[in-house]
Each structure stands twice: as structure tokens, then as C-alpha cells.
Design an enzyme around this catalytic site. Structure first.
Site, PDB file in Angstrom:
ATOM      1  N   SER A 213       0.825  -1.217   0.000  1.00 34.78           N
ATOM      2  CA  SER A 213       0.000   0.000   0.000  1.00 34.78           C
ATOM      3  C   SER A 213       0.854   1.261   0.000  1.00 34.78           C
ATOM      4  O   SER A 213       1.738   1.420   0.848  1.00 34.78           O
ATOM      5  CB  SER A 213      -0.871   0.062   1.259  1.00 34.78           C
ATOM      6  OG  SER A 213      -1.824  -0.944   1.242  1.00 34.78           O
TER       7      SER A 213
ATOM      8  N   MET B 200      -1.593  -6.764   7.084  1.00 35.09           N
ATOM      9  CA  MET B 200      -2.648  -7.665   6.597  1.00 35.09           C
ATOM     10  C   MET B 200      -2.237  -8.390   5.316  1.00 35.09           C
ATOM     11  O   MET B 200      -3.089  -8.751   4.505  1.00 35.09           O
ATOM     12  CB  MET B 200      -3.919  -6.858   6.340  1.00 35.09           C
ATOM     13  CG  MET B 200      -4.394  -6.067   7.543  1.00 35.09           C
ATOM     14  SD  MET B 200      -5.820  -5.063   7.120  1.00 35.09           S
ATOM     15  CE  MET B 200      -5.953  -4.023   8.595  1.00 35.09           C
ATOM     16  N   SER B 201      -0.948  -8.593   5.125  1.00 38.40           N
ATOM     17  CA  SER B 201      -0.512  -9.258   3.882  1.00 38.40           C
ATOM     18  C   SER B 201       0.707 -10.121   4.158  1.00 38.40           C
ATOM     19  O   SER B 201       0.976 -10.483   5.301  1.00 38.40           O
ATOM     20  CB  SER B 201      -0.196  -8.196   2.829  1.00 38.40           C
ATOM     21  OG  SER B 201       0.960  -7.470   3.199  1.00 38.40           O
TER      22      SER B 201
ATOM     23  N   HIS C 188      -6.793   4.447   6.481  1.00 38.17           N
ATOM     24  CA  HIS C 188      -6.050   3.926   5.325  1.00 38.17           C
ATOM     25  C   HIS C 188      -5.382   5.076   4.557  1.00 38.17           C
ATOM     26  O   HIS C 188      -4.299   4.904   3.973  1.00 38.17           O
ATOM     27  CB  HIS C 188      -6.986   3.129   4.410  1.00 38.17           C
ATOM     28  CG  HIS C 188      -6.265   2.424   3.299  1.00 38.17           C
ATOM     29  ND1 HIS C 188      -5.342   1.421   3.521  1.00 38.17           N
ATOM     30  CD2 HIS C 188      -6.300   2.592   1.953  1.00 38.17           C
ATOM     31  CE1 HIS C 188      -4.851   1.008   2.366  1.00 38.17           C
ATOM     32  NE2 HIS C 188      -5.416   1.698   1.395  1.00 38.17           N
TER      33      HIS C 188
ATOM     34  N   HIS D 242      -5.602  -9.040  -0.979  1.00 38.32           N
ATOM     35  CA  HIS D 242      -5.518  -9.374   0.446  1.00 38.32           C
ATOM     36  C   HIS D 242      -6.471 -10.499   0.804  1.00 38.32           C
ATOM     37  O   HIS D 242      -7.519 -10.664   0.172  1.00 38.32           O
ATOM     38  CB  HIS D 242      -5.852  -8.138   1.287  1.00 38.32           C
ATOM     39  CG  HIS D 242      -4.872  -7.034   1.097  1.00 38.32           C
ATOM     40  ND1 HIS D 242      -4.954  -6.169   0.031  1.00 38.32           N
ATOM     41  CD2 HIS D 242      -3.777  -6.689   1.802  1.00 38.32           C
ATOM     42  CE1 HIS D 242      -3.942  -5.323   0.105  1.00 38.32           C
ATOM     43  NE2 HIS D 242      -3.217  -5.619   1.159  1.00 38.32           N
TER      44      HIS D 242
ATOM     45  N   TYR E  55      -8.504 -10.602   3.139  1.00 38.82           N
ATOM     46  CA  TYR E  55      -9.842 -10.118   3.517  1.00 38.82           C
ATOM     47  C   TYR E  55     -10.731  -9.791   2.313  1.00 38.82           C
ATOM     48  O   TYR E  55     -11.933  -9.623   2.467  1.00 38.82           O
ATOM     49  CB  TYR E  55      -9.756  -8.890   4.442  1.00 38.82           C
ATOM     50  CG  TYR E  55      -9.001  -7.705   3.871  1.00 38.82           C
ATOM     51  CD1 TYR E  55      -9.555  -6.869   2.907  1.00 38.82           C
ATOM     52  CD2 TYR E  55      -7.714  -7.413   4.317  1.00 38.82           C
ATOM     53  CE1 TYR E  55      -8.859  -5.795   2.387  1.00 38.82           C
ATOM     54  CE2 TYR E  55      -7.003  -6.335   3.818  1.00 38.82           C
ATOM     55  CZ  TYR E  55      -7.588  -5.538   2.845  1.00 38.82           C
ATOM     56  OH  TYR E  55      -6.880  -4.483   2.341  1.00 38.82           O
ATOM     57  N   GLU E  56     -10.149  -9.740   1.112  1.00 44.40           N
ATOM     58  CA  GLU E  56     -10.976  -9.405  -0.059  1.00 44.40           C
ATOM     59  C   GLU E  56     -11.794 -10.590  -0.548  1.00 44.40           C
ATOM     60  O   GLU E  56     -12.817 -10.416  -1.194  1.00 44.40           O
ATOM     61  CB  GLU E  56     -10.091  -8.860  -1.183  1.00 44.40           C
ATOM     62  CG  GLU E  56      -9.461  -7.526  -0.791  1.00 44.40           C
ATOM     63  CD  GLU E  56      -8.590  -6.967  -1.887  1.00 44.40           C
ATOM     64  OE1 GLU E  56      -9.139  -6.445  -2.866  1.00 44.40           O
ATOM     65  OE2 GLU E  56      -7.346  -7.062  -1.768  1.00 44.40           O
TER      66      GLU E  56
ATOM     67  N   ALA F  13       2.928  -2.155   3.768  1.00 47.17           N
ATOM     68  CA  ALA F  13       2.757  -1.087   4.761  1.00 47.17           C
ATOM     69  C   ALA F  13       2.369  -1.769   6.055  1.00 47.17           C
ATOM     70  O   ALA F  13       1.602  -2.734   6.041  1.00 47.17           O
ATOM     71  CB  ALA F  13       1.650  -0.139   4.311  1.00 47.17           C
TER      72      ALA F  13
ATOM     73  N   HIS G 276      -3.716   0.379  -4.324  1.00 51.21           N
ATOM     74  CA  HIS G 276      -3.230  -0.810  -5.034  1.00 51.21           C
ATOM     75  C   HIS G 276      -3.710  -0.695  -6.469  1.00 51.21           C
ATOM     76  O   HIS G 276      -4.883  -0.902  -6.748  1.00 51.21           O
ATOM     77  CB  HIS G 276      -3.789  -2.086  -4.416  1.00 51.21           C
ATOM     78  CG  HIS G 276      -3.168  -2.413  -3.112  1.00 51.21           C
ATOM     79  ND1 HIS G 276      -2.232  -3.399  -2.955  1.00 51.21           N
ATOM     80  CD2 HIS G 276      -3.327  -1.866  -1.898  1.00 51.21           C
ATOM     81  CE1 HIS G 276      -1.841  -3.442  -1.710  1.00 51.21           C
ATOM     82  NE2 HIS G 276      -2.494  -2.523  -1.038  1.00 51.21           N
TER      83      HIS G 276
ATOM     84  N   ASN H 165       2.552   3.912  10.608  1.00 47.40           N
ATOM     85  CA  ASN H 165       1.785   4.478  11.732  1.00 47.40           C
ATOM     86  C   ASN H 165       2.059   3.677  12.996  1.00 47.40           C
ATOM     87  O   ASN H 165       2.428   2.503  12.922  1.00 47.40           O
ATOM     88  CB  ASN H 165       0.287   4.396  11.409  1.00 47.40           C
ATOM     89  CG  ASN H 165      -0.130   2.966  11.111  1.00 47.40           C
ATOM     90  OD1 ASN H 165       0.015   2.475   9.984  1.00 47.40           O
ATOM     91  ND2 ASN H 165      -0.601   2.269  12.129  1.00 47.40           N
TER      92      ASN H 165
HETATM   93  N1  HPA Z   1      -2.451  -2.439  11.304  1.00 47.13           N
HETATM   94  C1  HPA Z   1      -2.646  -3.350  10.343  1.00 47.13           C
HETATM   95  N2  HPA Z   1      -2.265  -3.177   9.103  1.00 47.13           N
HETATM   96  C2  HPA Z   1      -1.657  -2.014   8.782  1.00 47.13           C
HETATM   97  C3  HPA Z   1      -1.422  -1.032   9.730  1.00 47.13           C
HETATM   98  C4  HPA Z   1      -1.852  -1.249  11.074  1.00 47.13           C
HETATM   99  O1  HPA Z   1      -1.667  -0.418  11.982  1.00 47.13           O
HETATM  100  N3  HPA Z   1      -0.785   0.000   9.086  1.00 47.13           N
HETATM  101  C5  HPA Z   1      -0.630  -0.397   7.803  1.00 47.13           C
HETATM  102  N4  HPA Z   1      -1.166  -1.612   7.612  1.00 47.13           N
END
Ligand code: HPA
Length: 274
Positions: A37, A213-214, A249, A90, A92-93, A120, A68, A237
């Protein structure tokens, strides 16, 4: 070790693989790079680029996530022929580990031996800062699924998942590129919701340094298929509860864009050293 895929099941994404082979005119790619991402800026640094939209590739799963772009490119980076996945699908998709690992599966059947998985991720380790890059040294797959089970792989040892010689080359590349590269354990979750403060406390207690998440199913598949796996997390973050801000996001993709220069410099230096 290389584990053999169960021949009683069909080659996954066979049509997509054939289409890519045809459209990239049988070019032999040495390295695959999967961009997470907000990290699509790397595609501006590609030479001799040919690009396909994943929506035109038969049998290829769809990604719907902002940040993406869903393109697969054949290009040269530092003189090497590289297959670049700008965007990934992902778990979750579609709740499918095969979709989540499509980049690694396709790369393997195209004969690629090295895969660089970037993502990310949120920070769990408080010594890290947003904008830092982290080499993935190991992973905690907390998705409760394993793509190797879904593909009927036999029991086997995939350790270390992330190649230690490649990690050494990545650290050397970071010095040449002037990037302060961190290292740590990536926690892979299904998403799509961000973690609760209680979950973040748990992942920290388990030894996680970054969360996302990947990546985990791609890494498992690639390693089991005998590829060298490299992981880079762009820390966008602090995870929920570490600071008081509300995570979005948009924040994740914005930091990705800001680290583009050092991320691209690191990746180019690494690829040039292979
Ligand atoms: N959590 C989960 N997935 C993420 C995060 C997060 O804080 N930042 C970027 N992808």
C-alpha cells in the site's frame, strides 16, 4: 528445502501464468517485487517497462483496495529483469489464501527464484518511527490459515522463511543507499479491521515488531516452492493504543508516498547487488 506441490490438484492460476508468459514475450525474470500500500512510486524508477492491468489477465483475482493499482509490470531495474506487482490481493478481499499468495504462486511458475515482498505496516515496537523501513526477519502468521494446507503441501520445515544471505545483501544495500534499515518480526493478520488496543498489547507480548494484513501467505508459499524470500515493511503508523490518534487507510498510503525516495533507493541498490 523445497516442498513438492500435490500433483493431484491443478496448478493454481494456470491461465494467468500462460497469459503473462505470452504477453511478456517469454522474457526470463530474475526477481519478483510486490509493492505494498502506497509504495507504487517505485514503478517510476523502472526502465523498459511493459505493463498489464490485472483486470485483463484471465483467472487473476481482483483487488479493490485504494493504493493498489492492480498492475503487473516487466521491467529492468539496475540492469536486472524484474517482474513488479503493483498492488496485491488481500486475504480479507475474498477469504482465500490462494488469492492472497497469487503473486508468489505466479512468480514461482514463471521460474523466478527471488521474491521481495513489501508492505505497509503498523508499528508495535516503540523504538520505531513512522516512515522507518524494517527488514522482515521472521513472521507470526496469525491468520489461522496456511496457504500450504490449502494447496495440500505435505508437512515440512520452511525455516528460515526469510533468506539470511538475502538479508545480509539488503543490509549492505541499505548502507550504500544511506537508509537506516530496522529489522524485526512481522505479524500477519487477516484484517480488514485495524487492531484493538488489547490486541496490540497481545501482539507486542508475543514478540511482534510490526503488524499488517498481507505477506505471510506469499512468504510461506514462496519459501516452500524453493524461492529466496525477502520482506520489507514500510512502517506507516503507530498501532492502535500506542498513540492516541485515529488510524485511517489514507494515513497509511500518505506515509508510503513520503518514503518513496528512500524505499526506491534501497530496493534499487539491493536488486543491483544480486
Ligand atoms: N495495522 C494493520 N495493518 C496495517 C497497519 C496497522 O496499523 N498499518 C498499515 N497496515
Amino acid at each position: 528445502m523445497e516442498m513438492k506441490i500435490d500433483r493431484s490438484i491443478e496448478i493454481p492460476f494456470e491461465e494467468s501464468i500462460g497469459y503473462l508468459r505470452e504477453n511478456f514475450a517469454g522474457k526470463a525474470h530474475e526477481i519478483a517485487v510486490v509493492l505494498g500500500s502506497g509504495l507504487g512510486g517505485f514503478t517510476r524508477h523502472l526502465d523498459e517497462k511493459e505493463s498489464l492491468s490485472t483486470t485483463d489477465i484471465p483467472g487473476y483475482p481482483r483487488s479493490t483496495v485504494i493504493g493498489h493499482s492492480g498492475r503487473i509490470m516487466s521491467a529492468r531495474v539496475a540492469g536486472r529483469r524484474v517482474l513488479v506487482f503493483s498492488g496485491r490481493v488481500h486475504y480479507y478481499e475474498s477469504a482465500s489464501t490462494l488469492h492472497a499468495a497469487v503473486t508468489a504462486i505466479v512468480s514461482h511458475f514463471l521460474g523466478i527464484k527471488v521474491i521481495v515482498l513489501t508492505n505497509a505496516a503498523g508499528i508495535l515496537n516503540e523504538t520505531f518511527y513512522p516512515g522507518d523501513l524494517m527488514l522482515v526477519k521472521d513472521q507470526l502468521n496469525l491468520t489461522s490459515r496456511n496457504v500450504l494446507a490449502d494447496l495440500h503441501f505435505p508437512v515440512g520445515n520452511v525455516n528460515p522463511i526469510y533468506s539470511e544471505p538475502m538479508a545480509g545483501l539488503m543490509y549492505e544495500a541499505s548502507e550504500r543507499a544511506g537508509v537506516n534499515l530496522k529489522g524485526g518480526t512481522y505479524v500477519g493478520l487477516t484484517g480488514p479491521s485495524y487492531e484493538t488496543p488489547a490486541e496490540v498489547r497481545m501482539y507486542r507480548a508475543l514478540g511482534g515488531d510490526a503488524v499488517g494484513m498481507s505477506t505471510v501467505h506469499e512468504a510461506l508459499y514462496a519459501r516452500a516452492a524453493g524461492m529466496d524470500v525477502v520482506g520489507i515493511s514500510c512502517l506507516t503508523n503507530y498501532s492502535t493504543g500506542i498513540t492516541s490518534g485515529k488510524l485511517s487507510h489514507a494515513e497509511v498510503t500518505e506515509i508510503g508516498a513520503r518514503v518513496d525516495t528512500k524505499f526506491s533507493g534501497l530496493l534499487t541498490a539491493f536488486i543491483g547487488s544480486l
